[in-house]
Motif scaffolding. Structure first.
Motif, PDB file in Angstrom:
ATOM      1  N   LEU A 186       0.664  -1.082  -0.007  1.00 34.69           N
ATOM      2  CA  LEU A 186      -0.008   0.101   0.105  1.00 34.69           C
ATOM      3  C   LEU A 186       0.801   1.346  -0.037  1.00 34.69           C
ATOM      4  CD1 LEU A 186      -2.729  -0.966   2.759  1.00 34.69           C
ATOM      5  CD2 LEU A 186      -2.715  -1.490   0.151  1.00 34.69           C
ATOM      6  N   LYS A 187       0.438   2.146  -0.880  1.00 35.74           N
ATOM      7  CA  LYS A 187       1.666   3.325  -1.065  1.00 35.74           C
ATOM      8  C   LYS A 187       0.738   4.667  -1.121  1.00 35.74           C
ATOM      9  CE  LYS A 187       4.028   0.450  -4.651  1.00 35.74           C
ATOM     10  NZ  LYS A 187       4.527   0.482  -6.135  1.00 35.74           N
ATOM     11  N   GLY A 188      -0.089   4.678  -0.029  1.00 36.62           N
ATOM     12  CA  GLY A 188      -1.048   5.586   0.152  1.00 36.62           C
ATOM     13  C   GLY A 188      -2.376   5.685  -0.088  1.00 36.62           C
ATOM     14  N   ILE A 189      -3.255   4.869   0.603  1.00 40.78           N
ATOM     15  CA  ILE A 189      -4.464   4.471   0.079  1.00 40.78           C
ATOM     16  C   ILE A 189      -5.462   5.745   0.925  1.00 40.78           C
ATOM     17  CG2 ILE A 189      -6.295   3.169   0.605  1.00 40.78           C
ATOM     18  CD1 ILE A 189      -4.528   2.084  -1.508  1.00 40.78           C
ATOM     19  N   ASN A 190      -6.304   6.163   0.107  1.00 43.28           N
ATOM     20  CA  ASN A 190      -7.164   7.117   0.726  1.00 43.28           C
ATOM     21  C   ASN A 190      -8.472   6.870   0.149  1.00 43.28           C
ATOM     22  OD1 ASN A 190      -5.319   9.724   1.683  1.00 43.28           O
ATOM     23  ND2 ASN A 190      -4.431   9.223  -0.199  1.00 43.28           N
ATOM     24  N   LEU A 191      -9.541   6.500   1.112  1.00 47.82           N
ATOM     25  CA  LEU A 191     -10.795   6.280   0.837  1.00 47.82           C
ATOM     26  C   LEU A 191     -11.852   6.535   1.853  1.00 47.82           C
ATOM     27  CD1 LEU A 191     -11.865   3.473   2.495  1.00 47.82           C
ATOM     28  CD2 LEU A 191     -10.225   2.450   0.813  1.00 47.82           C
ATOM     29  N   ALA A 192     -13.229   6.909   1.864  1.00 50.79           N
ATOM     30  CA  ALA A 192     -13.889   7.146   2.864  1.00 50.79           C
ATOM     31  C   ALA A 192     -15.106   6.341   2.444  1.00 50.79           C
ATOM     32  CB  ALA A 192     -14.470   8.802   2.808  1.00 50.79           C
ATOM     33  N   VAL A 193     -15.769   5.884   3.691  1.00 48.17           N
ATOM     34  CA  VAL A 193     -16.981   5.069   3.272  1.00 48.17           C
ATOM     35  C   VAL A 193     -18.198   5.861   4.112  1.00 48.17           C
ATOM     36  CG1 VAL A 193     -18.170   2.693   3.156  1.00 48.17           C
ATOM     37  CG2 VAL A 193     -15.685   2.964   3.113  1.00 48.17           C
ATOM     38  N   GLU A 194     -19.302   5.835   3.409  1.00 47.62           N
ATOM     39  CA  GLU A 194     -20.342   6.666   4.284  1.00 47.62           C
ATOM     40  C   GLU A 194     -21.288   5.499   4.870  1.00 47.62           C
ATOM     41  OE1 GLU A 194     -22.653   8.527   1.531  1.00 47.62           O
ATOM     42  OE2 GLU A 194     -21.083  10.136   1.036  1.00 47.62           O
ATOM     43  N   LYS A 195     -22.082   5.952   5.843  1.00 45.86           N
ATOM     44  CA  LYS A 195     -22.920   5.137   6.561  1.00 45.86           C
ATOM     45  C   LYS A 195     -23.797   4.418   5.761  1.00 45.86           C
ATOM     46  CE  LYS A 195     -25.691   5.083  10.853  1.00 45.86           C
ATOM     47  NZ  LYS A 195     -26.375   5.694  12.055  1.00 45.86           N
ATOM     48  N   GLY A 196     -23.995   3.197   5.912  1.00 45.64           N
ATOM     49  CA  GLY A 196     -24.802   2.478   5.153  1.00 45.64           C
ATOM     50  C   GLY A 196     -24.641   2.028   3.657  1.00 45.64           C
ATOM     51  N   GLU A 197     -23.317   2.443   3.372  1.00 44.70           N
ATOM     52  CA  GLU A 197     -22.875   2.085   1.879  1.00 44.70           C
ATOM     53  C   GLU A 197     -22.179   0.662   1.820  1.00 44.70           C
ATOM     54  OE1 GLU A 197     -20.055   4.688  -1.483  1.00 44.70           O
ATOM     55  OE2 GLU A 197     -19.842   5.111   0.844  1.00 44.70           O
ATOM     56  N   ASN A 198     -22.287   0.509   0.617  1.00 41.25           N
ATOM     57  CA  ASN A 198     -21.631  -0.953   0.236  1.00 41.25           C
ATOM     58  C   ASN A 198     -20.293  -0.128  -0.877  1.00 41.25           C
ATOM     59  OD1 ASN A 198     -22.854  -2.755   1.727  1.00 41.25           O
ATOM     60  ND2 ASN A 198     -23.982  -3.640   0.050  1.00 41.25           N
ATOM     61  N   LEU A 199     -19.066  -0.289  -0.320  1.00 42.21           N
ATOM     62  CA  LEU A 199     -18.131  -0.068  -1.295  1.00 42.21           C
ATOM     63  C   LEU A 199     -17.320  -1.028  -1.737  1.00 42.21           C
ATOM     64  CD1 LEU A 199     -16.040   2.307  -2.489  1.00 42.21           C
ATOM     65  CD2 LEU A 199     -14.708   2.030  -0.216  1.00 42.21           C
ATOM     66  N   VAL A 200     -17.307  -1.323  -3.008  1.00 40.14           N
ATOM     67  CA  VAL A 200     -16.532  -2.607  -3.542  1.00 40.14           C
ATOM     68  C   VAL A 200     -15.012  -2.040  -3.940  1.00 40.14           C
ATOM     69  CG1 VAL A 200     -16.325  -4.080  -5.706  1.00 40.14           C
ATOM     70  CG2 VAL A 200     -18.528  -3.660  -4.617  1.00 40.14           C
ATOM     71  N   ILE A 201     -14.305  -2.818  -3.615  1.00 38.12           N
ATOM     72  CA  ILE A 201     -12.572  -2.465  -3.891  1.00 38.12           C
ATOM     73  C   ILE A 201     -12.198  -3.627  -5.124  1.00 38.12           C
ATOM     74  CG2 ILE A 201     -10.336  -2.252  -3.101  1.00 38.12           C
ATOM     75  CD1 ILE A 201     -11.346  -1.106  -0.575  1.00 38.12           C
ATOM     76  N   LEU A 202     -12.117  -3.147  -6.254  1.00 35.31           N
ATOM     77  CA  LEU A 202     -11.200  -4.177  -7.159  1.00 35.31           C
ATOM     78  C   LEU A 202      -9.767  -4.005  -7.308  1.00 35.31           C
ATOM     79  CD1 LEU A 202     -13.827  -3.463  -9.884  1.00 35.31           C
ATOM     80  CD2 LEU A 202     -14.028  -5.137  -8.297  1.00 35.31           C
ATOM     81  N   GLY A 203      -9.120  -5.000  -7.890  1.00 38.11           N
ATOM     82  CA  GLY A 203      -7.842  -4.775  -8.175  1.00 38.11           C
ATOM     83  C   GLY A 203      -7.247  -6.255  -8.509  1.00 38.11           C
ATOM     84  N   ARG A 204      -6.076  -6.281  -9.407  1.00 39.97           N
ATOM     85  CA  ARG A 204      -5.469  -7.604  -9.649  1.00 39.97           C
ATOM     86  C   ARG A 204      -4.890  -8.294  -8.353  1.00 39.97           C
ATOM     87  NH1 ARG A 204      -8.164  -7.248 -14.068  1.00 39.97           N
ATOM     88  NH2 ARG A 204      -7.391  -6.079 -16.135  1.00 39.97           N
ATOM     89  N   SER A 205      -4.859  -9.582  -8.492  1.00 44.07           N
ATOM     90  CA  SER A 205      -4.239 -10.283  -7.411  1.00 44.07           C
ATOM     91  C   SER A 205      -2.647  -9.592  -6.825  1.00 44.07           C
ATOM     92  CB  SER A 205      -3.844 -11.847  -7.764  1.00 44.07           C
ATOM     93  OG  SER A 205      -4.961 -12.348  -7.954  1.00 44.07           O
ATOM     94  N   GLY A 206      -2.735  -9.405  -5.550  1.00 41.75           N
ATOM     95  CA  GLY A 206      -1.371  -8.789  -4.948  1.00 41.75           C
ATOM     96  C   GLY A 206      -1.454  -7.490  -5.048  1.00 41.75           C
ATOM     97  N   SER A 207      -2.761  -6.536  -5.302  1.00 44.09           N
ATOM     98  CA  SER A 207      -2.611  -5.271  -5.405  1.00 44.09           C
ATOM     99  C   SER A 207      -2.987  -4.732  -3.931  1.00 44.09           C
ATOM    100  CB  SER A 207      -3.952  -4.683  -6.441  1.00 44.09           C
ATOM    101  OG  SER A 207      -5.081  -5.117  -5.725  1.00 44.09           O
ATOM    102  N   GLY A 208      -3.295  -5.596  -2.988  1.00 37.28           N
ATOM    103  CA  GLY A 208      -3.344  -4.920  -1.582  1.00 37.28           C
ATOM    104  C   GLY A 208      -4.727  -4.871  -1.137  1.00 37.28           C
ATOM    105  N   LYS A 209      -5.683  -5.459  -1.780  1.00 36.27           N
ATOM    106  CA  LYS A 209      -7.126  -5.290  -1.401  1.00 36.27           C
ATOM    107  C   LYS A 209      -7.398  -5.930  -0.120  1.00 36.27           C
ATOM    108  CE  LYS A 209      -8.592  -7.785  -4.815  1.00 36.27           C
ATOM    109  NZ  LYS A 209      -7.219  -8.132  -5.223  1.00 36.27           N
ATOM    110  N   SER A 210      -6.922  -7.217   0.272  1.00 31.31           N
ATOM    111  CA  SER A 210      -7.019  -7.673   1.462  1.00 31.31           C
ATOM    112  C   SER A 210      -6.293  -7.088   2.465  1.00 31.31           C
ATOM    113  CB  SER A 210      -6.860  -9.166   1.449  1.00 31.31           C
ATOM    114  OG  SER A 210      -7.773  -9.896   0.587  1.00 31.31           O
TER     115      SER A 210
END
Length: 258
Positions: free
Chosen positions: A36-60
Motif C-alpha cells: 500500500l503506497k498511500g491509500i485514501n478512501l472514505a465510506v459513508e454510513k450504510g454504503e457498500n463500497l466495492v474494492i477491485l484490483g489484480r491479485s497482490g494489489s493490496g485489497k485484502s
C-alpha cells in the motif's frame, strides 16, 4: 430470490452522508515489497463500497489494516471517529466488536455444528446473554440467510454456498455496524454467487450495515456496490459507479469490465 427492482431500490436508499470509515495516506510494506503506497478512501454510513484490483494489489491487506490484523506503517485509519492507529489494544477491541468479517472460506469450526458455531461467536461477543436470547439470535441469523434447517448440521455436510451463508449468519449474529467481505463469492457457481450477492444487499438493508466488499467477481461488484474503487500499484487509481467506470477512457480500468 430478491427481485431486481428491489435490489436497485436497496442500493439507492440505504446510505447517508456520514463518514464511518476513512483512510488517509495509508502505507504498508513487507520487507522491500511496498503493498500500500498511500491509500485514501472514505465510506459513508450504510454504503457498500466495492474494492477491485489484480491479485497482490493490496485489497485484502487494506481491510486487514482496518481491524488491526495488520498494522499500517504510515497514515490514519479512522473508524467511528477514532484513529485506530493510535489506540490501545483494549480500545481497539471495543471497536472490533462493532465490526463483522466474512472470510473467503467462511472460517467455520469443522468440529462444531452450525448451532454451535453461531453460539460460540455470540457468547464470545455477549457473554451475559441468556440461553433464550442466544437461541432466538441463532434462529434469526439463520432465517436471514435462509438456512434454518441446517442448524444441527456439521460444516462437512454443507455445500460451498451453504458454508458461505452460515459464515454470513455468524457474522450478522453480533449485529455489526460494519461488515468487511473478503471475496464473498470465490469458488461458487454463477447462480450461488448471485444468491450471496443478493444476501449482501439484504443484510445491508436489514441491519443497516456499512460494508467494504473485496471481490474479483464483476457480477457481485455490479450488484452489491453503491460505489467502486480500483486499486493499482498500491493506490486508488479510479473511483465511481459501475456504469461510469465501465465507460472509463482509461484502458486499464475498462479491462476489468470486459
Amino acid at each position: 430470490m430478491i427481485q431486481d427492482k428491489t435490489l436497485k431500490d436497496i442500493k439507492k436508499t440505504t446510505h447517508s452522508k456520514e463518514t464511518i470509515i476513512e483512510l488517509k495516506n495509508v502505507c504498508k510494506s513487507f520487507g522491500d515489497n511496498a503493498v500500500l503506497k498511500g491509500i485514501n478512501l472514505a465510506v459513508e454510513k450504510g454504503e457498500n463500497l466495492v474494492i477491485l484490483g489484480r491479485s497482490g494489489s493490496g485489497k485484502s491487506i487494506t481491510i486487514k489494516c482496518l481491524v488491526g490484523l495488520v498494522h499500517a506503517d504510515e497514515g490514519e485509519i479512522t473508524i467511528f471517529g477514532n484513529d485506530i492507529t493510535n489506540l490501545k489494544e483494549s480500545d481497539l477491541n471495543n471497536i472490533r466488536v462493532r465490526i463483522g468479517f466474512l472470510f473467503q472460506n467462511g472460517a467455520l469450526y469443522d468440529s462444531m455444528t452450525v448451532r454451535q458455531n453461531l453460539e460460540f461467536t455470540l457468547k464470545h461477543h455477549s457473554p451475559n446473554a441468556t440461553s433464550n436470547e442466544v437461541n432466538q439470535a441463532i434462529l434469526e441469523a439463520l432465517e436471514s440467510v435462509g438456512l434454518e434447517e441446517a442448524i444441527d448440521k456439521m460444516p462437512s455436510e454443507l455445500s460451498g454456498g451453504m458454508r458461505k451463508r452460515i459464515g454470513l449468519a455468524r457474522t450478522v449474529i453480533i449485529k455489526p455496524e460494519i461488515i468487511l467481505y473478503d471475496e464473498p463469492t470465490t469458488g461458487l457457481d454463477a447462480i450461488t454467487s448471485r444468491e450471496i450477492s443478493e444476501l449482501i444487499l439484504y443484510v445491508q438493508k436489514k441491519y443497516k450495515t456499512t460494508s467494504i466488499i473485496i471481490t474479483h467477481d464483476m457480477a457481485c461488484a455490479k450488484l452489491t456496490g453503491n460505489r467502486i474503487m480500483i486499486l493499482k500499484d498500491g493506490v486508488i487509481c479510479a473511483e465511481g459507479s459501475y456504469a461510469a467506470l465501465e465507460k472509463s477512457k482509461d484502458e486499464w480500468v475498462r479491462s476489468f469490465f470486459i
